[in-house]
Design an enzyme around this catalytic site. Structure first.
Site, PDB file in Angstrom:
ATOM      1  N   GLU A 277     -40.692   0.292 -26.853  1.00  0.00           N
ATOM      2  CA  GLU A 277     -40.248   0.933 -25.615  1.00  0.00           C
ATOM      3  C   GLU A 277     -38.746   1.182 -25.617  1.00  0.00           C
ATOM      4  O   GLU A 277     -38.056   0.927 -24.630  1.00  0.00           O
ATOM      5  CB  GLU A 277     -40.674   0.089 -24.407  1.00  0.00           C
ATOM      6  CG  GLU A 277     -42.184  -0.073 -24.322  1.00  0.00           C
ATOM      7  CD  GLU A 277     -42.677  -0.863 -23.115  1.00  0.00           C
ATOM      8  OE1 GLU A 277     -41.917  -1.686 -22.587  1.00  0.00           O
ATOM      9  OE2 GLU A 277     -43.840  -0.648 -22.717  1.00  0.00           O
ATOM     10  N   ASP A 356     -51.720  -4.159 -22.111  1.00  0.00           N
ATOM     11  CA  ASP A 356     -50.557  -4.592 -21.357  1.00  0.00           C
ATOM     12  C   ASP A 356     -50.939  -5.276 -20.053  1.00  0.00           C
ATOM     13  O   ASP A 356     -50.710  -4.716 -18.986  1.00  0.00           O
ATOM     14  CB  ASP A 356     -49.663  -3.381 -21.079  1.00  0.00           C
ATOM     15  CG  ASP A 356     -48.259  -3.793 -20.659  1.00  0.00           C
ATOM     16  OD1 ASP A 356     -47.983  -5.001 -20.660  1.00  0.00           O
ATOM     17  OD2 ASP A 356     -47.462  -2.904 -20.337  1.00  0.00           O
ATOM     18  N   GLU A 384     -47.477  -8.091 -12.220  1.00  0.00           N
ATOM     19  CA  GLU A 384     -47.168  -6.663 -12.329  1.00  0.00           C
ATOM     20  C   GLU A 384     -48.389  -5.788 -12.055  1.00  0.00           C
ATOM     21  O   GLU A 384     -48.318  -4.844 -11.274  1.00  0.00           O
ATOM     22  CB  GLU A 384     -46.618  -6.370 -13.730  1.00  0.00           C
ATOM     23  CG  GLU A 384     -46.362  -4.886 -13.956  1.00  0.00           C
ATOM     24  CD  GLU A 384     -45.761  -4.578 -15.307  1.00  0.00           C
ATOM     25  OE1 GLU A 384     -45.594  -5.501 -16.129  1.00  0.00           O
ATOM     26  OE2 GLU A 384     -45.454  -3.398 -15.550  1.00  0.00           O
TER      27      GLU A 384
END
Ligand code: BDP
Length: 659
Positions: A277, A356, A384
């Protein structure tokens, strides 16, 4: 000298260490034997308990007994962290071979409460299954313009950093260390894995601030680690390269590391997110990730440090039109060829699932496929993708499933020789975790890291017993009713059957059915008018299912044997496909979404009924959050159901309203 117990700032919740949790150990005659800094911590804890509840503490006496409680360090083979507990002749004795073991033993007795002081108890030995039980904080020192101070943080600002530097008053950090020790955590990384410019300097000219934090955590047996940038030799050292095989780069790291240990003698090591990323890494120099990790391992080795090298490496700029790249494959494809090449003090840190941290993923096939590498498994305590600490979502059952899963003959908990790591959910919020009930996630994580095969519901009982020491059974029952099934409830009203990523891009809160569908991130569900899901079979799909050992490669390969809850992760099927439950995929989607919302409504009612048993601030906070959870759950239900109704044209068998 006994070390005083940290004093919580006004208004901060004591979480699972309220004073009353120490009532049973407090009013006793206690003998403490041994020396060393952590024994002073234990003494401080006992002194505080006795101050509140009577009783007294004696050090190293041999003749003025009898004692109710003996806490003794003595030579033995229990390791630094193990301890034994026995009760005979009216004395409860905790023995450890080191100070940390004694501290864990004391917290064990606190958990037992009055039961530790009744009857006889034959000797039990406790040792952590995993030596490293770590929390990674994704904290920025400076507030980041997009991510804020804590990346994916839902509990206020950072516990460590304030106004662009380490907090001047570290009482709260000490109190955090104490909470963590009480659930068995022994390592923390104090800054974000995405290392921005300010944070990069923690490694060099700002290491003094790290030393201050390490000093606050040390009395509770917690070692401090740092996320570092692979490009540090360039960014901080002025070199023209960060090539891990370049002598100048290696000696830059060796020297930087030597200085780190000058400042923090028990420093734990580095955490590295490389070639991921947008973070720099060894690929830029044509080097492997073993080359990169081993360079840092070599710098840390003389001091006993460890590098945690993350396996979260994938192409985040892929062409969604090109079906040949499967993000789920990436970690395995990158790292399995490197098995056996990593230095002994390099730990490969693998996310528990291949994508993820979605609410449902299969266990990463990498975990069983690198027998010659020390692997750590990474979980996400910060919610998240599981409601961002506005939704109740107790993740104990999910983590337990992951840790008990057997990729081959051994469980994930046993394969994680490099330890268990998790992204923390704590911040400077008065309840530590934003949602007061999210404290249960942090506690459960620590306890599962200590004992991966523990029964999560029993861990929840511990958390309830400690956090609400005088609670009647009705409160414990209510908390179980709200928490036990909350992960599955969340799963029901969000993305179905393991398909993942129907979230709003960027901040990841709330539904966006096609939010990532035509994006470069590699997270697609491929819904069309006929069906949904990703064909990851070896026969016709991306081949991901073939990365597993048997029996899983075969189980996942066919939609007939693939577990329902993972069906859309592994297969593209028609809406009329019949699940093993007997329902069609489309009807399952409708039913779970209606049910999920009803379950939130029911949990909200249970919580409302506990109003007389919970302190007003906590009760009000949770009540408010339930309103948001319910609003959000309905939004999920309506958008997901409408989307699939419009795609498929199949009406709900029960004629419920779909917009
Ligand atoms: C993702 C988060 C991102 C993290 C990344 C990571 O969205 O903020 O940087 O994981 O683990 O889940 O590095």
């Amino acid at each position: 000298m006994p070390l005083p117990v940290p004093v919580l700032p006004e208004g901060v919740d004591p979480a699972w260490l309220p004073p009353a949790a120490f009532r049973a150990v407090g009013g006793r005659r206690t003998l403490i034997r041994g020396s060393g800094p952590l024994v002073e911590t234990v003494h401080g804890e006992m002194a505080e308990a006795c101050r509140r509840f009577g009783g007294r503490v004696v050090r190293d006496a041999s003749d003025d007994g009898p004692y109710d409680l003996v806490l003794a360090v003595s030579a033995g083979d229990l390791g630094e962290e193990g301890f034994t507990v026995v009760r005979e002749g009216g004395t409860t004795t905790v023995t450890a071979s080191g100070g940390r073991g004694l501290l864990y033993g004391l917290f064990h007795v606190v958990r037992l409460g009055a039961a530790a002081f009744t009857g006889e108890r034959s000797q039990e030995t406790h040792r952590p299954a995993l030596a490293t039980r770590m929390l990674d904080h994704w904290d920025n020192v400076a507030v980041h313009p997009v991510m804020g101070q804590v990346e994916r943080g839902y509990a206020g600002g950072s516990l460590f950093w304030e106004d662009g530097r380490a907090r001047g008053d570290l009482q709260r950090v000490r109190a955090y260390g104490r909470l963590l020790a009480a659930c068995g955590i022994n390592a923390i990384s104090v800054n974000n894995v995405n290392v921005h410019a300010t944070e990069a300097r923690l490694l060099t000219d700002r290491i003094g601030e790290v030393a201050e934090i390490a000093g606050a955590l040390r009395p509770y047996g917690i070692r401090t680690h740092l996320s570092v940038s692979f490009a540090a030799p360039i960014v901080l050292g002025g070199l023209s390269t960060a090539d891990p095989l370049e002598a100048a780069v290696r000696s830059w790291w060796a020297e930087a590391t030597r200085r780190v240990y000058e400042a923090v003698p028990d420093f734990g090591g580095y955490v590295v997110k490389a070639d991921s990323e947008g973070q720099p890494g060894p690929f830029a120099y044509g080097r492997s990730h073993a080359d990169g990790a081993n360079m840092l391992a070599a710098a840390l080795e003389p001091f006993g440090g460890t590098v945690h090298w993350r396996a979260f490496v994938y192409d985040h700029r892929q062409d969604w039109r090109d079906r040949s790249t499967d993000r789920a494959r990436a970690a395995y494809d990158h790292f399995v060829p490197l098995d056996g090449e990593f230095a002994p003090n390099a730990v490969l840190q693998v996310k528990h699932g291949p994508m993820d941290f979605q609410v449902r993923e299969p266990v990463s096939p990498l975990i069983g496929a690198m027998p010659r590498t020390r692997l750590a498994v990474e979980l996400q305590v910060t919610q998240e993708y599981t409601g961002q600490q506005r939704h109740v979502c107790w993740l104990g059952p999910m983590w337990s499933e992951v840790l008990r899963f057997r990729p081959e003959e051994r469980s994930v908990g046993a394969l994680a020789r490099g330890g268990l790591v998790a992204v923390s959910n704590a911040g400077d919020d008065p309840f530590w975790t934003g949602h007061p009930l999210a404290q249960a996630n942090l506690y459960t994580y620590g306890r599962l890291a200590w004992q991966p095969d523990a029964e999560p519901r029993e861990v929840l009982d511990e958390w309830i017993g400690l956090s609400f020491p005088d609670a009647p059974a009705r409160l414990a029952d209510g908390l179980h009713a709200v928490l036990d099934g909350s992960w599955r409830t969340y799963e029901k009203y969000t993305a179905p059957l393991g398909v993942g990523f129907m979230v709003q891009p960027g901040h990841h809160y709330g539904p966006s059915v096609d939010g990532y569908e035509y994006s470069p991130w590699g997270t697609y569900h491929f819904a069309d008018r006929d069906g949904i899901g990703v064909d990851r079979s070896a026969a016709t799909g991306t081949g991901y299912a073939g990365q597993y050992a048997k029996p899983w490669a075969e189980v996942y390969e066919s939609p007939d044997t693939c577990p329902d809850e993972l069906l859309l992760f592994f297969h593209h099927v028609s809406y009329g496909h019949t699940l093993t439950s007997g329902k069609t995929v489309i009807q399952h989607i409708y039913d779970t979404h209606f049910d999920g919302v009803e379950e939130v409504e029911a949990a909200r009612e249970v919580w409302a009924g506990l109003v007389d048993l919970v302190d007003p601030a906590r009760h009000t906070r949770v009540t408010e959050l339930f309103e948001e959870q319910l609003r959000s759950a309905r939004e999920w239900r309506d958008q997901v159901n409408s989307y699939f109704f419009r795609k498929s044209g199949v009406p709900d068998a029960h004629g419920r309203r779909i917009y």
